[in-house]
Write a protein that holds these residues in place. Structure first.
Motif, PDB file in Angstrom:
ATOM      1  N   THR A   1       0.830  -1.204   0.000  1.00 43.65           N
ATOM      2  CA  THR A   1       0.000   0.000   0.000  1.00 43.65           C
ATOM      3  C   THR A   1       0.864   1.254   0.000  1.00 43.65           C
ATOM      4  OG1 THR A   1      -0.277  -0.113   2.398  1.00 43.65           O
ATOM      5  CG2 THR A   1      -2.035  -1.062   1.054  1.00 43.65           C
ATOM      6  N   ALA A   2       1.951   1.248   0.735  1.00 46.13           N
ATOM      7  CA  ALA A   2       2.841   2.416   0.753  1.00 46.13           C
ATOM      8  C   ALA A   2       3.452   2.652  -0.628  1.00 46.13           C
ATOM      9  CB  ALA A   2       3.929   2.243   1.808  1.00 46.13           C
ATOM     10  N   LEU A   3       3.816   1.584  -1.326  1.00 44.80           N
ATOM     11  CA  LEU A   3       4.417   1.743  -2.657  1.00 44.80           C
ATOM     12  C   LEU A   3       3.404   2.258  -3.668  1.00 44.80           C
ATOM     13  CD1 LEU A   3       7.090   1.327  -4.239  1.00 44.80           C
ATOM     14  CD2 LEU A   3       6.160  -0.886  -4.939  1.00 44.80           C
ATOM     15  N   THR A   4       2.216   1.687  -3.671  1.00 44.44           N
ATOM     16  CA  THR A   4       1.224   2.097  -4.676  1.00 44.44           C
ATOM     17  C   THR A   4       0.616   3.459  -4.367  1.00 44.44           C
ATOM     18  OG1 THR A   4      -0.513   0.817  -3.566  1.00 44.44           O
ATOM     19  CG2 THR A   4       0.666  -0.265  -5.387  1.00 44.44           C
ATOM     20  N   ASP A   5       0.587   3.856  -3.102  1.00 43.19           N
ATOM     21  CA  ASP A   5       0.008   5.157  -2.736  1.00 43.19           C
ATOM     22  C   ASP A   5       0.683   6.317  -3.447  1.00 43.19           C
ATOM     23  OD1 ASP A   5      -1.952   4.160  -1.075  1.00 43.19           O
ATOM     24  OD2 ASP A   5      -0.954   4.746   0.792  1.00 43.19           O
ATOM     25  N   THR A   6       1.936   6.182  -3.745  1.00 41.09           N
ATOM     26  CA  THR A   6       2.687   7.303  -4.319  1.00 41.09           C
ATOM     27  C   THR A   6       3.209   7.020  -5.721  1.00 41.09           C
ATOM     28  OG1 THR A   6       4.707   6.517  -3.245  1.00 41.09           O
ATOM     29  CG2 THR A   6       3.381   8.147  -2.042  1.00 41.09           C
ATOM     30  N   CYS A   7       2.631   6.032  -6.396  1.00 39.41           N
ATOM     31  CA  CYS A   7       3.143   5.683  -7.724  1.00 39.41           C
ATOM     32  C   CYS A   7       2.643   6.622  -8.817  1.00 39.41           C
ATOM     33  CB  CYS A   7       2.824   4.234  -8.073  1.00 39.41           C
ATOM     34  SG  CYS A   7       1.095   3.912  -8.493  1.00 39.41           S
ATOM     35  N   GLY A   8       1.583   7.365  -8.550  1.00 37.52           N
ATOM     36  CA  GLY A   8       1.085   8.327  -9.523  1.00 37.52           C
ATOM     37  C   GLY A   8       0.236   7.735 -10.637  1.00 37.52           C
ATOM     38  N   LEU A   9      -0.184   6.493 -10.495  1.00 37.90           N
ATOM     39  CA  LEU A   9      -1.030   5.856 -11.498  1.00 37.90           C
ATOM     40  C   LEU A   9      -2.353   5.432 -10.864  1.00 37.90           C
ATOM     41  CD1 LEU A   9       1.726   3.793 -13.315  1.00 37.90           C
ATOM     42  CD2 LEU A   9       0.544   5.808 -14.201  1.00 37.90           C
ATOM     43  N   ASP A  10      -3.339   5.108 -11.719  1.00 39.05           N
ATOM     44  CA  ASP A  10      -4.687   4.801 -11.238  1.00 39.05           C
ATOM     45  C   ASP A  10      -4.946   3.325 -10.974  1.00 39.05           C
ATOM     46  OD1 ASP A  10      -5.439   7.474 -11.352  1.00 39.05           O
ATOM     47  OD2 ASP A  10      -6.034   7.299 -13.462  1.00 39.05           O
ATOM     48  N   ARG A  11      -3.995   2.465 -11.345  1.00 38.51           N
ATOM     49  CA  ARG A  11      -4.203   1.042 -11.121  1.00 38.51           C
ATOM     50  C   ARG A  11      -2.878   0.309 -11.055  1.00 38.51           C
ATOM     51  NH1 ARG A  11      -7.230  -0.532 -16.757  1.00 38.51           N
ATOM     52  NH2 ARG A  11      -5.650   0.259 -18.172  1.00 38.51           N
ATOM     53  N   SER A  12      -2.955  -0.909 -10.549  1.00 37.67           N
ATOM     54  CA  SER A  12      -1.766  -1.726 -10.331  1.00 37.67           C
ATOM     55  C   SER A  12      -2.019  -3.138 -10.838  1.00 37.67           C
ATOM     56  CB  SER A  12      -1.439  -1.758  -8.832  1.00 37.67           C
ATOM     57  OG  SER A  12      -0.405  -2.671  -8.543  1.00 37.67           O
ATOM     58  N   ILE A  13      -0.953  -3.774 -11.331  1.00 41.65           N
ATOM     59  CA  ILE A  13      -1.035  -5.169 -11.754  1.00 41.65           C
ATOM     60  C   ILE A  13       0.143  -5.934 -11.155  1.00 41.65           C
ATOM     61  CG2 ILE A  13      -2.382  -4.808 -13.859  1.00 41.65           C
ATOM     62  CD1 ILE A  13       0.176  -4.850 -15.482  1.00 41.65           C
ATOM     63  N   LEU A  14      -0.047  -7.244 -11.078  1.00 40.38           N
ATOM     64  CA  LEU A  14       0.999  -8.119 -10.551  1.00 40.38           C
ATOM     65  C   LEU A  14       0.701  -9.540 -11.001  1.00 40.38           C
ATOM     66  CD1 LEU A  14      -0.469  -9.798  -8.047  1.00 40.38           C
ATOM     67  CD2 LEU A  14      -0.074  -7.666  -6.840  1.00 40.38           C
ATOM     68  N   SER A  15       1.659 -10.412 -10.785  1.00 39.39           N
ATOM     69  CA  SER A  15       1.420 -11.836 -11.015  1.00 39.39           C
ATOM     70  C   SER A  15       1.779 -12.595  -9.751  1.00 39.39           C
ATOM     71  CB  SER A  15       2.217 -12.356 -12.217  1.00 39.39           C
ATOM     72  OG  SER A  15       3.595 -12.107 -12.080  1.00 39.39           O
ATOM     73  N   ALA A  16       1.047 -13.669  -9.521  1.00 41.43           N
ATOM     74  CA  ALA A  16       1.251 -14.516  -8.344  1.00 41.43           C
ATOM     75  C   ALA A  16       0.961 -15.953  -8.741  1.00 41.43           C
ATOM     76  CB  ALA A  16       0.318 -14.091  -7.214  1.00 41.43           C
ATOM     77  N   ILE A  17       1.609 -16.882  -8.073  1.00 41.46           N
ATOM     78  CA  ILE A  17       1.362 -18.293  -8.369  1.00 41.46           C
ATOM     79  C   ILE A  17      -0.135 -18.547  -8.251  1.00 41.46           C
ATOM     80  CG2 ILE A  17       1.789 -20.656  -7.619  1.00 41.46           C
ATOM     81  CD1 ILE A  17       4.587 -19.735  -6.784  1.00 41.46           C
ATOM     82  N   ASP A  18      -0.685 -19.220  -9.253  1.00 40.22           N
ATOM     83  CA  ASP A  18      -2.127 -19.425  -9.382  1.00 40.22           C
ATOM     84  C   ASP A  18      -2.596 -20.567  -8.487  1.00 40.22           C
ATOM     85  OD1 ASP A  18      -4.746 -19.301 -10.167  1.00 40.22           O
ATOM     86  OD2 ASP A  18      -4.372 -19.753 -12.277  1.00 40.22           O
ATOM     87  N   THR A  19      -2.630 -20.281  -7.210  1.00 44.19           N
ATOM     88  CA  THR A  19      -3.111 -21.224  -6.219  1.00 44.19           C
ATOM     89  C   THR A  19      -3.698 -20.413  -5.063  1.00 44.19           C
ATOM     90  OG1 THR A  19      -2.516 -23.152  -4.868  1.00 44.19           O
ATOM     91  CG2 THR A  19      -0.915 -21.375  -4.967  1.00 44.19           C
ATOM     92  N   ASP A  20      -4.508 -21.051  -4.245  1.00 46.72           N
ATOM     93  CA  ASP A  20      -5.017 -20.363  -3.066  1.00 46.72           C
ATOM     94  C   ASP A  20      -3.879 -20.310  -2.052  1.00 46.72           C
ATOM     95  OD1 ASP A  20      -6.813 -19.104  -1.360  1.00 46.72           O
ATOM     96  OD2 ASP A  20      -7.369 -21.008  -0.425  1.00 46.72           O
TER      97      ASP A  20
END
Length: 189
Positions: free
Chosen positions: A130-149
């Motif tokens: 949250t701290a990183l995205t709060d100040t990124c200056g963009l309206d959305r974020s994307i990422l990838s994560a291993i596709d499992t619960d």
């Protein structure tokens, strides 16, 4: 639970989240990643070069969670997405198949987020992202994560990330990934 050498506490309330000179502390960060993500020395060596190359990208930023003794307990880094980057070229066809390839434009990519197991599940990862995205200056974020619960996917969902594509196959990755996206700012718990 695992403890960081030299630290007497495992409580995130004793962690400080702030800017991280990731280039200067790349080996310490990759040690955290190796423990948290279960990767070996050969993979760490490959990732070291990748991290240092990413840090040269415009807008790349990193934050760390440090203990009172200055040890790195977790880190996150990312950058504005660029369709020409390797990650984007891999995920683009998967996103396009779901009608979501527009997420590759105007998004901040969370490239890596790792927290030492002694600090997982106690808010350190949430605080970092949250701290990183709060100040990124963009309206959305994307990422990838291993596709499992997993705890990571549950964290991302709790922050508003939704699946944009699943069963994404990266070359040499043994397991499929999910690409997730969220509007910014991320919600607070």
């Amino acid at each position: 639970m695992a403890r960081l050498p030299g630290d007497r506490t495992r409580n995130p309330e004793h962690l400080t989240i702030g800017p991280l000179d990731l280039a200067a502390r790349v080996d310490e960060a990759l040690e955290v990643q190796a423990i948290a993500f279960g990767i070996g020395a050969e993979e760490v060596a490959v990732r070291r070069h990748i991290v240092l190359r990413h840090l040269e990208c415009p807008g790349a930023r990193a934050l760390g969670a440090t203990t009172p003794t200055g040890r790195l307990a977790g880190f996150v880094y990312g950058m504005p997405n660029n369709r020409g980057h390797w990650w984007s070229t891999v995920v683009e066809s998967y996103l396009r198949a779901q009608g979501n390839d527009d997420w590759l434009d105007g998004s901040f990519v969370i490239t890596e987020l790792h927290v030492h197991p002694a600090y997982q599940g106690r808010g350190a990862g949430r605080g970092l992202i949250t701290a990183l995205t709060d100040t990124c200056g963009l309206d959305r974020s994307i990422l990838s994560a291993i596709d499992t619960d997993s705890p990571a996917r549950r964290l991302y969902r709790s922050l508003g990330y939704t699946d944009l594509a699943r069963q994404v196959l990266f070359p040499s990755a043994p397991r499929p990934y999910a690409v997730m996206g969220a509007p910014l700012p991320l919600p607070r718990s």
